[in-house]
Every structure is written in C-alpha cells, then in structure tokens.
Write a protein that holds these residues in place. Structure first.
Motif, mmCIF file in Angstrom:
data_model
loop_
_atom_site.group_PDB
_atom_site.id
_atom_site.type_symbol
_atom_site.label_atom_id
_atom_site.label_comp_id
_atom_site.label_asym_id
_atom_site.label_seq_id
_atom_site.Cartn_x
_atom_site.Cartn_y
_atom_site.Cartn_z
ATOM 1 N N TYR A 1 0.831 -1.196 0.000
ATOM 2 C CA TYR A 1 0.000 0.000 0.000
ATOM 3 C C TYR A 1 0.870 1.253 0.000
ATOM 4 C CZ TYR A 1 -4.095 -2.839 0.993
ATOM 5 O OH TYR A 1 -5.101 -3.759 0.904
ATOM 6 N N CYS A 2 0.358 2.290 -0.641
ATOM 7 C CA CYS A 2 1.035 3.575 -0.629
ATOM 8 C C CYS A 2 1.186 4.051 0.807
ATOM 9 C CB CYS A 2 0.239 4.586 -1.442
ATOM 10 S SG CYS A 2 0.908 6.266 -1.424
ATOM 11 N N THR A 3 2.314 4.630 1.127
ATOM 12 C CA THR A 3 2.556 5.100 2.493
ATOM 13 C C THR A 3 1.868 6.430 2.781
ATOM 14 O OG1 THR A 3 4.636 6.097 1.737
ATOM 15 C CG2 THR A 3 4.751 3.885 2.708
ATOM 16 N N CYS B 1 -1.408 7.477 0.785
ATOM 17 C CA CYS B 1 -2.833 7.212 0.656
ATOM 18 C C CYS B 1 -3.064 5.731 0.953
ATOM 19 C CB CYS B 1 -3.333 7.607 -0.730
ATOM 20 S SG CYS B 1 -2.743 6.539 -2.080
ATOM 21 N N ILE B 2 -4.169 5.174 0.523
ATOM 22 C CA ILE B 2 -4.462 3.770 0.856
ATOM 23 C C ILE B 2 -4.643 2.910 -0.393
ATOM 24 C CG2 ILE B 2 -5.460 4.342 3.109
ATOM 25 C CD1 ILE B 2 -8.246 3.998 1.871
ATOM 26 N N MET B 3 -4.050 3.338 -1.510
ATOM 27 C CA MET B 3 -4.160 2.542 -2.729
ATOM 28 C C MET B 3 -3.107 1.444 -2.751
ATOM 29 S SD MET B 3 -6.768 3.497 -4.257
ATOM 30 C CE MET B 3 -6.568 2.603 -5.787
ATOM 31 N N PRO B 4 -3.499 0.234 -3.224
ATOM 32 C CA PRO B 4 -2.558 -0.887 -3.287
ATOM 33 C C PRO B 4 -1.857 -0.983 -4.638
ATOM 34 C CG PRO B 4 -4.755 -1.683 -3.750
ATOM 35 C CD PRO B 4 -4.886 -0.187 -3.511
ATOM 36 N N ASP B 5 -0.818 -1.788 -4.676
ATOM 37 C CA ASP B 5 -0.057 -1.950 -5.913
ATOM 38 C C ASP B 5 -0.773 -2.792 -6.959
ATOM 39 O OD1 ASP B 5 0.155 -4.343 -4.583
ATOM 40 O OD2 ASP B 5 2.329 -4.523 -4.777
ATOM 41 N N ALA C 1 2.290 3.188 -9.940
ATOM 42 C CA ALA C 1 3.714 2.950 -9.684
ATOM 43 C C ALA C 1 4.074 3.478 -8.301
ATOM 44 C CB ALA C 1 4.559 3.646 -10.746
ATOM 45 N N PHE C 2 5.094 2.885 -7.684
ATOM 46 C CA PHE C 2 5.560 3.290 -6.361
ATOM 47 C C PHE C 2 7.029 3.672 -6.442
ATOM 48 C CE2 PHE C 2 1.791 0.956 -5.558
ATOM 49 C CZ PHE C 2 1.289 1.369 -4.332
ATOM 50 N N ASP C 3 7.420 4.726 -5.714
ATOM 51 C CA ASP C 3 8.831 5.099 -5.692
ATOM 52 C C ASP C 3 9.551 4.401 -4.532
ATOM 53 O OD1 ASP C 3 8.258 6.531 -3.358
ATOM 54 O OD2 ASP C 3 8.273 8.489 -4.351
ATOM 55 N N SER C 4 10.804 4.734 -4.346
ATOM 56 C CA SER C 4 11.618 4.048 -3.331
ATOM 57 C C SER C 4 11.147 4.332 -1.913
ATOM 58 C CB SER C 4 13.085 4.469 -3.481
ATOM 59 O OG SER C 4 13.221 5.883 -3.344
ATOM 60 N N ASN C 5 10.348 5.371 -1.724
ATOM 61 C CA ASN C 5 9.799 5.691 -0.407
ATOM 62 C C ASN C 5 8.411 5.090 -0.195
ATOM 63 O OD1 ASN C 5 12.013 7.358 0.504
ATOM 64 N ND2 ASN C 5 11.288 8.916 -0.942
ATOM 65 N N VAL D 1 5.734 5.733 -1.983
ATOM 66 C CA VAL D 1 4.675 6.680 -2.314
ATOM 67 C C VAL D 1 4.215 6.422 -3.745
ATOM 68 C CG1 VAL D 1 4.044 9.122 -2.521
ATOM 69 C CG2 VAL D 1 5.647 8.389 -0.743
ATOM 70 N N CYS D 2 2.899 6.363 -3.949
ATOM 71 C CA CYS D 2 2.382 6.032 -5.274
ATOM 72 C C CYS D 2 2.464 7.223 -6.219
ATOM 73 C CB CYS D 2 0.945 5.518 -5.173
ATOM 74 S SG CYS D 2 -0.313 6.794 -4.905
ATOM 75 N N SER D 3 2.381 6.928 -7.503
ATOM 76 C CA SER D 3 2.518 7.963 -8.532
ATOM 77 C C SER D 3 1.369 8.961 -8.502
ATOM 78 C CB SER D 3 2.637 7.327 -9.916
ATOM 79 O OG SER D 3 1.632 6.356 -10.132
ATOM 80 N N ALA D 4 0.180 8.554 -8.027
ATOM 81 C CA ALA D 4 -0.941 9.493 -7.930
ATOM 82 C C ALA D 4 -0.668 10.544 -6.858
ATOM 83 C CB ALA D 4 -2.228 8.745 -7.630
ATOM 84 N N CYS D 5 -0.129 10.112 -5.722
ATOM 85 C CA CYS D 5 0.217 11.068 -4.664
ATOM 86 C C CYS D 5 1.344 11.988 -5.113
ATOM 87 C CB CYS D 5 0.639 10.314 -3.401
ATOM 88 S SG CYS D 5 -0.729 9.560 -2.490
#
Length: 393
Positions: A6-8, A10-14, A20-24, A26-30
C-alpha cells in the motif's frame, strides 16, 4: 498469505493497474498531486486556457459553426464544473452526453441542471438502442468482466463524433486519469490531449475491440456506430482539438464537487428508501450518481484488484488534505468489499441472466491471489462477502 503493498501516503494498493511506487513507497498518484502543487505554474496554465478559449472562438467563427466547443458530459459533478467553466469563459458550448446503462432519476435531473447553468447551453443526449446496448453489456460482462464496456466506448466516441459532424473545433474533457490516478508513463501524465491514440491505450477498452464484435459476434458497423470513433481521415479533416481541462486548472474533485452542489447538483438517493446516502460501496454521495448499475462495475474492480470505490475516493481526500490516512483506512475497512446483493439481482434482470449465472461470472473474475478459495469457488462469510487474503493497512 500474499501481502498487498500500500502507498505510504494514501491507501491505494499496488494491484491498481498502472499505479507505480517510488523508493519511499509513495504512489505515482500522490506524487502527481505534490508535483502539481510545487512544480506547475498555475498562472501560466490559466494564460494558456485563455489562449485556447480565444482560439476556439476564432476557429468557430471561421468555420461558421454554431458552437465554440463540445463539453463531454454525464451531468455529474465534474461535468457541472466544466460546463460552468466554459460558460464563465465566454464559450458557447454544446453539451453532449451518452446515456448511462441504467439512468437514475437524480442523473436525469442533474443532466437537465447541467445544461441549464447560467445562460444555458444546448444539449445532445444520445439515447442508445437498448437491445444492442444490452447485448454489448452482456458480452462485456462475460468477456472482460465489465458490463459497462459499451458505456465507456460510447462516452469517448460520442462527443468526438458530434464535434466532427458539426465542425466544432474543440472538445473539453475533465481530468487526465493517467495523471490523477497514477501511471508510470511520464508522457501520459503530462499529456493535455485526449485523442484517438489516448482512448485506444487508456480508454478502458480492456482488450475488447469494436472489430472483434463485427467479425466474431455478428454485429454490423451500423449497429456499433455510437461506440466507434471517427476514422483517421475524418479526424484529420476535422482538425479538432480534444483537451483535458485538468491540464489548465489544478484538478481537485472535492472542491469541484462543492462548486457543483452550489450550482444545484443533486446527491445520490437510495433507490428504495430515497434517503440521501453514498452510493453502495462508495464513501461519497456525489459521485456515480447517474447510473444505478455502476455499483456492479466497482464491485468487479474489487474482486479483480482487491480495492473498492471507497478506497479510491478516500485516497483522493488524503492526497488533497481533506482527511488523514488513518481515518481513510477506518472508513475503507467498513465499506470496501461488501457483497452488493440487490445490485446483483438488478444486473441479472438487466442482462437477462439468472442470478446464479451472474454470480458464476463474478466468481470467474475473482482473483485467487487475493481471496480464499475452496476448490473452484471463492470462500464467503455469513454475509456473502469474499474472504480476503490481505489486510487493508
């Protein structure tokens, strides 16, 4: 037991397609919301909007057409925002709407209100052939797990086709979902144009093509006209600009909802009790108000990917600072994944299927990596809810 990432923030899953998620973590939408707030020159974009408005007026004058632009509209909250913006900017819009699968009374009222704003606008409401549409809905449901497939095709094709037919220079859409809801595609996020290539890549066709229906399902091209984009020759000749309003103005669907409500937009009412309440499976009473069966579209998304409409909506609230991640988690846990009993019955009625067959199709799209199965059937609790193999966290 598989664990969803899950994004750290928001609450969206992979499992959300293209997120996409970065190294922290965090999802691309955030990250996109952060980018808009810190990297985009809003005044420059507003100036570009003024230039677009001036171009559309000039082009309409040269073409001697009655309208400066087409507003692609469902009559929803975002459509109210776009129509109001067009009118406030001095454009003369033609509002074009493709009829939803099962139009609600609030949806009909909102569509009327949408084209009655301020000085008003002319409206074309394309009412689909119910027999063809129902067949397409059943094919979409069985073939790609989405009875709304023909609606997605219609809402993208119809505004562009009307612009071509009437020689209108500009088509206005809302947000670019590739940017707002996450994608690793940098070019797609920065894109301000909704053209044929964008629709074919991102327009929720789900691999089911119009040509498949003509060649393999026995439909004629004439049957499928409302769902078919103009061909490349027509588009080239028409020289239409088809653009996302979200490129020119910071897209904040919560703030825009408040504006739409101030303009007379009606909330969702329970079909049976007529009480104002969120759409089943949602956290909001102001989204997806127009179609009774959109609940089933969202539920199919849950069985495929493990998140529901509430998680998506609450993630938007978190990104824009309207709620916290902890509060969003608490609400989503109470809403996501509930079995939509009455809506399953209504979908079966609409598609001319037995309820058992509808449930069988739903089961066939249920993700074995995300939900418990016993043999070929997913496990369900006492309330007929799927048993997840993950924890929303």
């Amino acid at each position: 037991m598989p664990v969803l990432k899950y994004c750290t923030r928001c609450i969206m899953p992979d499992t959300r397609p293209d997120l996409a998620f970065d190294s922290n973590g965090v999802c691309s939408a955030c990250r996109w919301v952060e980018y808009k707030k810190t990297q985009i020159d809003c005044q420059q974009r507003k100036n570009q909007w003024k230039e677009l408005v001036a171009w559309a007026k000039g082009a309409a004058n040269l073409r001697k057409t009655a309208y400066d632009c087409v507003v692609a509209s469902s009559g929803g909250k975002d459509s109210h925002f776009i129509t109001a913006l067009a009118l406030e900017s001095g454009l003369k819009p033609l509002v074009v709407s493709f009829e939803p699968t099962w139009l609600t009374q609030e949806g009909a009222n909102n569509l009327t209100n949408n084209h009655s704003l301020f000085g008003g606008a002319d409206l074309i409401h394309v009412r689909k052939n119910p027999h063809v549409y129902r067949q397409l809905g059943k094919i979409g449901f069985e073939s790609v797990g989405d009875h709304e497939w023909p609606n997605h095709a219609g809402i993208f094709a119809t505004p562009i086709r009307e612009a071509v037919l009437r020689n209108i220079p500009l088509v206005l859409w809302g947000e670019n979902p590739v940017a707002e809801y996450g994608s690793p595609d940098e070019a797609g996020r920065q894109n301000k144009t909704l053209g044929k290539r964008w629709i074919e890549e991102y327009g929720q066709r789900l691999g089911l093509r119009i040509s498949d229906l003509v060649n393999d399902r026995g439909f004629s091209i004439r049957d499928l006209y409302p769902y078919t984009l103009p061909d490349d020759t027509e588009l080239e000749r028409a020289q239409i600009r088809s653009e996302f309003v979200g490129y020119y103005f910071p897209w904040d669907t919560v703030a825009q909802t408040l504006k739409a409500v101030g303009l007379g937009f009606e909330p969702h009412r329970d079909r049976w009790t007529r009480e104002i309440r969120p759409v089943f499976g949602s956290a909001w009473e102001y989204e997806n108000v127009d179609c009774h069966l959109v609940v089933m579209h969202d539920y199919l998304g849950y069985v495929k990917f493990g998140y529901g409409r509430a998680s998506a909506q609450l993630s938007i609230e978190v990104r824009h600072g309207y709620t916290t991640r902890d509060k969003a988690l608490e609400m989503a846990r109470a809403i996501d994944g509930r079995y939509p009993d009455r809506y399953v019955f209504d979908l079966a009625l609409y598609l001319g299927m037995s309820r058992a067959d509808v449930d069988m199709v739903i089961d066939s799209y249920t993700n074995r990596n995300l939900f418990a199965f016993r043999g070929s059937s997913p496990c369900r609790d006492a309330n007929n809810n799927l048993v997840p193999l993950f924890e929303l966290e």
